[in-house]
Design a protein around this motif. Sequence first.
Motif, short mmCIF file in Angstrom:
data_model
loop_
_atom_site.label_atom_id
_atom_site.label_comp_id
_atom_site.label_asym_id
_atom_site.label_seq_id
_atom_site.Cartn_x
_atom_site.Cartn_y
_atom_site.Cartn_z
N TYR A 1 29.35 44.29 41.34
CA TYR A 1 29.24 43.04 40.57
C TYR A 1 28.63 41.99 41.49
O TYR A 1 29.20 41.68 42.54
N THR A 2 27.50 41.45 41.11
CA THR A 2 26.71 40.53 41.94
C THR A 2 26.52 41.15 43.33
O THR A 2 25.91 42.20 43.44
N ALA B 1 28.67 51.63 26.38
CA ALA B 1 28.82 51.47 27.84
C ALA B 1 29.87 50.41 28.13
O ALA B 1 29.55 49.30 28.58
N PHE B 2 31.14 50.75 27.88
CA PHE B 2 32.26 49.86 28.16
C PHE B 2 33.01 50.41 29.38
O PHE B 2 33.03 51.62 29.64
N ALA B 3 33.66 49.49 30.10
CA ALA B 3 34.45 49.88 31.27
C ALA B 3 35.76 49.09 31.28
O ALA B 3 35.79 47.92 30.89
N VAL B 4 36.81 49.77 31.73
CA VAL B 4 38.11 49.13 31.95
C VAL B 4 38.44 49.30 33.43
O VAL B 4 38.36 50.43 33.96
N LEU B 5 38.81 48.21 34.08
CA LEU B 5 39.02 48.24 35.52
C LEU B 5 40.49 48.40 35.88
O LEU B 5 41.37 47.87 35.20
N GLY B 6 40.73 49.12 36.96
CA GLY B 6 42.05 49.11 37.56
C GLY B 6 42.30 47.75 38.20
O GLY B 6 41.36 47.03 38.55
N SER B 7 43.57 47.39 38.36
CA SER B 7 43.90 46.04 38.84
C SER B 7 43.32 45.76 40.22
O SER B 7 42.85 44.65 40.48
N GLU C 1 39.17 43.00 43.63
CA GLU C 1 38.16 43.07 44.68
C GLU C 1 36.80 42.58 44.20
O GLU C 1 36.07 41.92 44.95
N LEU C 2 36.44 42.87 42.97
CA LEU C 2 35.11 42.51 42.48
C LEU C 2 35.04 41.09 41.92
O LEU C 2 34.02 40.41 42.06
N PHE C 3 36.13 40.63 41.29
CA PHE C 3 36.07 39.34 40.60
C PHE C 3 36.97 38.27 41.21
O PHE C 3 36.96 37.13 40.74
N ASP D 1 45.81 56.28 44.51
CA ASP D 1 45.96 54.90 44.09
C ASP D 1 45.46 54.76 42.65
O ASP D 1 44.25 54.79 42.38
N LEU D 2 46.39 54.59 41.74
CA LEU D 2 46.04 54.50 40.32
C LEU D 2 45.34 53.19 39.98
O LEU D 2 44.69 53.09 38.94
N ASP D 3 45.51 52.18 40.82
CA ASP D 3 44.90 50.88 40.55
C ASP D 3 43.46 50.79 41.06
O ASP D 3 42.72 49.90 40.66
N ASP D 4 43.08 51.71 41.94
CA ASP D 4 41.72 51.71 42.49
C ASP D 4 40.86 52.68 41.69
O ASP D 4 40.42 53.72 42.19
#
Length: 399
Positions: free
Chosen positions: A113-114, A153-159, A164-166, A199-202
Amino acid sequence: MALFDIFRLAISSLLHQRLRSLLTLLGIGVGITSVVLLTSIGEGVHRFTLAEFTQFGSNLIAINPGKTTTAGVSGALVNTIRPLSFADEQALKRLPGVIDTVSVVQGNAAATYTKRTRRTTVIGSGSSVGEVWQMGVTIGRFLPADDPRTARAFAVLGSKVADELFRDASPLGRFIRIGGERYRVIGVMESKGQMLGFDLDDAVYIPTSRAMAMFNLDGLMEIDILYQEGISSHRLAERVKKVLIERHGSEDFTITTQDEMIKVLGSVLDILTLAVGGLGAISLLVGGVGIMTIMTIAVHERTPEIGLLRAIGAERGQIMLLFLGEAVVLAGIGGLAGLLAGAVIAWLLGAFIPALPTHTPWQYALYAELLAAGIGLLAGILPAAHAARLHPVEALRAE
């Protein structure tokens, strides 16, 4: 001599030799403390691991392509393994008792992201992850139930990936690149932590068909089935096996039920708990040797007293009971002190080191206390038997 008199003599003898009795109590107490502490850690790890392993639920069946077998022909000669497909998943979803299914593909790719990039696990999955895996979404929503052939093209992010990205910004509606492809973020998963080192969040969740194209896969890596409570996992697994054999022509897949995995894991962890408890029991044996040594010394020191008791009518059984009583009292009191110390130390470890789970299994604590009393009894038998065999006249002459 009455039983009360024997008990009173045993207690008075222990009180007369306070330092020696205290050291003996300490030996047994350290042994019991070791048993309680080690079994508390072992049981805590046992419960923690099972809880982590079953956080996706226990009514699950997993199907993977390929059958684990041993044959006399090289597998390189012919490959009859048919990949799992979306059609297989739909056929399994129609089985009686099946609540829902989820198809799974997994790989690793860079999420960007960016100017921020994070290498993360990419999980291609269906829309039923929340129900089948018991995972919730913190903000937004999970992947929609699109046709696999035209999945958006949808995505769901782990916490962790979202953080880290936003950073502190909301990722909803933003576009990120995963493996060089552009995806729109529609949700963020709730934090689940780690499970057995993973790591389920990563992780990033995208539609299964898009993940298959990204990682150049011909079939699904896994199909997970969520079934109703009360249904036999073994019987349902047999139905799954029958359906897939009819579709594939052979048993070129592996079925694993959550019950089987939990049973095997529980057996391994039970052995681990018993093993660490056995290490603590070694300290108890050392304490038993200490009791035997102390009681043997006491018999030699109190030979005139034994002769006097025999001279005034004390029977051999009463003399033996006197020394056995002293040994059991020493072991019992030391055991109680060790139980208390072990439980307190285990509680303190759990309170100050949350990463080290502890749980005191009181059944093991009871066994340890009974073992301490038994060791005291066994350790006192030889000295007590020797004292009971002493001749009254010879005992009175001893100095």
